[in-house]
Design a protein around this motif. Sequence first.
Motif, PDB file in Angstrom:
ATOM      1  N   VAL B  13       6.991  13.089   0.080  1.00 19.28           N
ATOM      2  CA  VAL B  13       6.663  14.275  -0.717  1.00 19.28           C
ATOM      3  C   VAL B  13       6.248  15.397   0.221  1.00 19.28           C
ATOM      4  O   VAL B  13       5.707  15.146   1.304  1.00 19.28           O
ATOM      5  N   PHE B  14       6.505  16.618  -0.204  1.00 15.97           N
ATOM      6  CA  PHE B  14       6.097  17.761   0.591  1.00 15.97           C
ATOM      7  C   PHE B  14       4.645  18.121   0.313  1.00 15.97           C
ATOM      8  O   PHE B  14       4.118  17.904  -0.793  1.00 15.97           O
ATOM      9  N   GLU B  15       4.017  18.672   1.315  1.00 17.17           N
ATOM     10  CA  GLU B  15       2.616  19.101   1.188  1.00 17.17           C
ATOM     11  C   GLU B  15       2.474  20.073   0.028  1.00 17.17           C
ATOM     12  O   GLU B  15       3.342  20.923  -0.217  1.00 17.17           O
ATOM     13  N   GLU B  16       1.384  19.936  -0.716  1.00 20.48           N
ATOM     14  CA  GLU B  16       1.007  20.744  -1.881  1.00 20.48           C
ATOM     15  C   GLU B  16       1.827  20.413  -3.134  1.00 20.48           C
ATOM     16  O   GLU B  16       1.597  21.002  -4.190  1.00 20.48           O
ATOM     17  N   ALA B  17       2.743  19.496  -3.044  1.00 21.06           N
ATOM     18  CA  ALA B  17       3.494  19.053  -4.231  1.00 21.06           C
ATOM     19  C   ALA B  17       2.696  17.977  -4.956  1.00 21.06           C
ATOM     20  O   ALA B  17       1.843  17.312  -4.352  1.00 21.06           O
ATOM     21  N   PRO B  18       2.976  17.775  -6.258  1.00 20.97           N
ATOM     22  CA  PRO B  18       2.318  16.678  -6.978  1.00 20.97           C
ATOM     23  C   PRO B  18       2.976  15.341  -6.645  1.00 20.97           C
ATOM     24  O   PRO B  18       4.123  15.288  -6.207  1.00 20.97           O
ATOM     25  N   VAL B  19       2.220  14.258  -6.857  1.00 17.96           N
ATOM     26  CA  VAL B  19       2.774  12.939  -6.582  1.00 17.96           C
ATOM     27  C   VAL B  19       2.285  11.940  -7.630  1.00 17.96           C
ATOM     28  O   VAL B  19       1.189  12.071  -8.182  1.00 17.96           O
ATOM     29  N   GLU B  20       3.132  10.969  -7.918  1.00 21.40           N
ATOM     30  CA  GLU B  20       2.764   9.858  -8.796  1.00 21.40           C
ATOM     31  C   GLU B  20       3.212   8.573  -8.132  1.00 21.40           C
ATOM     32  O   GLU B  20       4.376   8.431  -7.753  1.00 21.40           O
ATOM     33  N   LEU B  21       2.285   7.645  -7.979  1.00 25.70           N
ATOM     34  CA  LEU B  21       2.584   6.319  -7.451  1.00 25.70           C
ATOM     35  C   LEU B  21       2.466   5.338  -8.613  1.00 25.70           C
ATOM     36  O   LEU B  21       1.427   5.278  -9.272  1.00 25.70           O
ATOM     37  N   ARG B  22       3.535   4.552  -8.819  1.00 29.90           N
ATOM     38  CA  ARG B  22       3.618   3.750 -10.040  1.00 29.90           C
ATOM     39  C   ARG B  22       3.140   2.326  -9.825  1.00 29.90           C
ATOM     40  O   ARG B  22       3.420   1.705  -8.798  1.00 29.90           O
ATOM     41  N   CYS B  23       2.463   1.823 -10.865  1.00 33.45           N
ATOM     42  CA  CYS B  23       1.962   0.462 -10.844  1.00 33.45           C
ATOM     43  C   CYS B  23       2.036  -0.105 -12.254  1.00 33.45           C
ATOM     44  O   CYS B  23       1.570   0.528 -13.207  1.00 33.45           O
ATOM     45  N   ASN B  24       2.605  -1.278 -12.412  1.00 35.12           N
ATOM     46  CA  ASN B  24       2.627  -1.994 -13.676  1.00 35.12           C
ATOM     47  C   ASN B  24       1.885  -3.309 -13.508  1.00 35.12           C
ATOM     48  O   ASN B  24       1.956  -3.938 -12.450  1.00 35.12           O
ATOM     49  N   TYR B  25       1.206  -3.730 -14.549  1.00 28.64           N
ATOM     50  CA  TYR B  25       0.432  -4.967 -14.472  1.00 28.64           C
ATOM     51  C   TYR B  25       0.938  -5.975 -15.486  1.00 28.64           C
ATOM     52  O   TYR B  25       1.604  -5.631 -16.458  1.00 28.64           O
ATOM     53  N   SER B  26       0.634  -7.242 -15.227  1.00 33.53           N
ATOM     54  CA  SER B  26       1.003  -8.295 -16.179  1.00 33.53           C
ATOM     55  C   SER B  26       0.020  -8.239 -17.335  1.00 33.53           C
ATOM     56  O   SER B  26      -1.180  -8.082 -17.153  1.00 33.53           O
ATOM     57  N   SER B  27       0.543  -8.348 -18.522  1.00 33.61           N
ATOM     58  CA  SER B  27      -0.254  -8.158 -19.715  1.00 33.61           C
ATOM     59  C   SER B  27      -1.318  -9.237 -19.854  1.00 33.61           C
ATOM     60  O   SER B  27      -1.088 -10.396 -19.543  1.00 33.61           O
ATOM     61  N   SER B  28      -2.483  -8.823 -20.301  1.00 34.07           N
ATOM     62  CA  SER B  28      -3.570  -9.762 -20.487  1.00 34.07           C
ATOM     63  C   SER B  28      -4.548  -9.191 -21.503  1.00 34.07           C
ATOM     64  O   SER B  28      -4.538  -8.000 -21.774  1.00 34.07           O
ATOM     65  N   VAL B  29      -5.370 -10.026 -22.048  1.00 31.27           N
ATOM     66  CA  VAL B  29      -6.361  -9.550 -23.006  1.00 31.27           C
ATOM     67  C   VAL B  29      -7.314  -8.568 -22.336  1.00 31.27           C
ATOM     68  O   VAL B  29      -7.563  -7.481 -22.829  1.00 31.27           O
ATOM     69  N   SER B  30      -7.859  -8.984 -21.227  1.00 29.28           N
ATOM     70  CA  SER B  30      -8.746  -8.113 -20.464  1.00 29.28           C
ATOM     71  C   SER B  30      -8.145  -7.890 -19.085  1.00 29.28           C
ATOM     72  O   SER B  30      -7.730  -8.841 -18.429  1.00 29.28           O
ATOM     73  N   VAL B  31      -8.107  -6.655 -18.678  1.00 32.62           N
ATOM     74  CA  VAL B  31      -7.542  -6.350 -17.365  1.00 32.62           C
ATOM     75  C   VAL B  31      -8.392  -5.296 -16.678  1.00 32.62           C
ATOM     76  O   VAL B  31      -8.863  -4.357 -17.323  1.00 32.62           O
ATOM     77  N   TYR B  32      -8.631  -5.528 -15.420  1.00 28.73           N
ATOM     78  CA  TYR B  32      -9.422  -4.614 -14.608  1.00 28.73           C
ATOM     79  C   TYR B  32      -8.568  -4.190 -13.413  1.00 28.73           C
ATOM     80  O   TYR B  32      -8.111  -5.045 -12.655  1.00 28.73           O
ATOM     81  N   LEU B  33      -8.357  -2.892 -13.272  1.00 28.43           N
ATOM     82  CA  LEU B  33      -7.375  -2.384 -12.319  1.00 28.43           C
ATOM     83  C   LEU B  33      -7.997  -1.464 -11.283  1.00 28.43           C
ATOM     84  O   LEU B  33      -8.958  -0.752 -11.574  1.00 28.43           O
ATOM     85  N   PHE B  34      -7.413  -1.472 -10.097  1.00 28.78           N
ATOM     86  CA  PHE B  34      -7.950  -0.747  -8.965  1.00 28.78           C
ATOM     87  C   PHE B  34      -6.817  -0.100  -8.169  1.00 28.78           C
ATOM     88  O   PHE B  34      -5.692  -0.604  -8.143  1.00 28.78           O
ATOM     89  N   TRP B  35      -7.144   1.004  -7.518  1.00 22.85           N
ATOM     90  CA  TRP B  35      -6.285   1.578  -6.492  1.00 22.85           C
ATOM     91  C   TRP B  35      -7.097   1.692  -5.202  1.00 22.85           C
ATOM     92  O   TRP B  35      -8.206   2.224  -5.203  1.00 22.85           O
ATOM     93  N   VAL B  81      -0.833  17.311  -2.913  1.00 22.24           N
ATOM     94  CA  VAL B  81      -1.165  16.404  -1.804  1.00 22.24           C
ATOM     95  C   VAL B  81      -1.320  17.170  -0.499  1.00 22.24           C
ATOM     96  O   VAL B  81      -0.762  18.263  -0.318  1.00 22.24           O
ATOM     97  N   HIS B  82      -2.071  16.555   0.417  1.00 18.28           N
ATOM     98  CA  HIS B  82      -2.267  17.099   1.751  1.00 18.28           C
ATOM     99  C   HIS B  82      -1.670  16.156   2.775  1.00 18.28           C
ATOM    100  O   HIS B  82      -1.440  14.963   2.491  1.00 18.28           O
ATOM    101  N   ILE B  83      -1.439  16.673   3.958  1.00 23.89           N
ATOM    102  CA  ILE B  83      -0.931  15.836   5.048  1.00 23.89           C
ATOM    103  C   ILE B  83      -1.819  14.615   5.245  1.00 23.89           C
ATOM    104  O   ILE B  83      -1.338  13.502   5.487  1.00 23.89           O
ATOM    105  N   SER B  84      -3.111  14.817   5.095  1.00 25.55           N
ATOM    106  CA  SER B  84      -4.070  13.733   5.327  1.00 25.55           C
ATOM    107  C   SER B  84      -3.994  12.617   4.279  1.00 25.55           C
ATOM    108  O   SER B  84      -4.623  11.573   4.452  1.00 25.55           O
TER     109      SER B  84
END
Lengths: 115, 113
Positions: B13-35, B81-84
């Motif tokens: 992605v180019f600097e200052e552009a928006p970004v989306e990183l995708r994540c799907n999880y396995s279905s469960s009654v209770s789920v706790y998610l982290f990045w 986003v930034h270079i950093s």
Amino acid sequence: EAEVAQSPRYKITEKSQAVAFWCDPISGHATLYWYRQILGQGPELLVQFQDESVVDDSQLPKDRFSAERLKGVDSTLKIQPAELGDSAMYLCASSTRAGVQETQYFGPGTRLLVL
Amino acid sequence: AQSVTQLDSQVPVFEEAPVELRCNYSSSVSVYLFWYVQYPNQGLQLLLKYLSGSTLVKGINGFEAEFNKSQTSFHLRKPSVHISDTAEYFCAVSGDSGYALNFGKGTSLLVTP
């Protein structure tokens, strides 16, 4: 800011040799985790301690890996004998206690290369 | 066992552009998610987490993620986003017991000028 300490940062060894990694968690953290991260993959749990007791070591290759946390503070992970496939980053993490609300803080890791 | 799948191994992605990183999880009654983010030759740092409550979670460094139960997704976003921000990003789910984390394979974010 308190951090998880690990040493050494890098280790090169020959296959069939023994290696050991050390982790000092954040002071007061009762839960300690060892993860292995193969290049290009996410970390995978090897062993989890609650104080000095092992909570989960189901993914630890017990024929060659061992882990201890004798006084419930720092921990050592040992591999004997090392194999080529053990080349990876070994990450230590700690948290205040076990629980989803508790953030796991990671150390910088030990990168192992087995020749 | 609970698991997550990160759909993109690399995202340029180019600097200052928006970004989306995708994540799907396995279905469960209770789920706790982290990045988590991992800079070169460093350990992992928590960006944000979803335990319950509001589905929009705000984290450090301007990142946010939305928990979507119907789509079993937990995508990470940043409006500019930034270079950093160049780093490896890992989605993770809390395991069934002991609360160890099950990580995805990671997404390498490369920000260029």
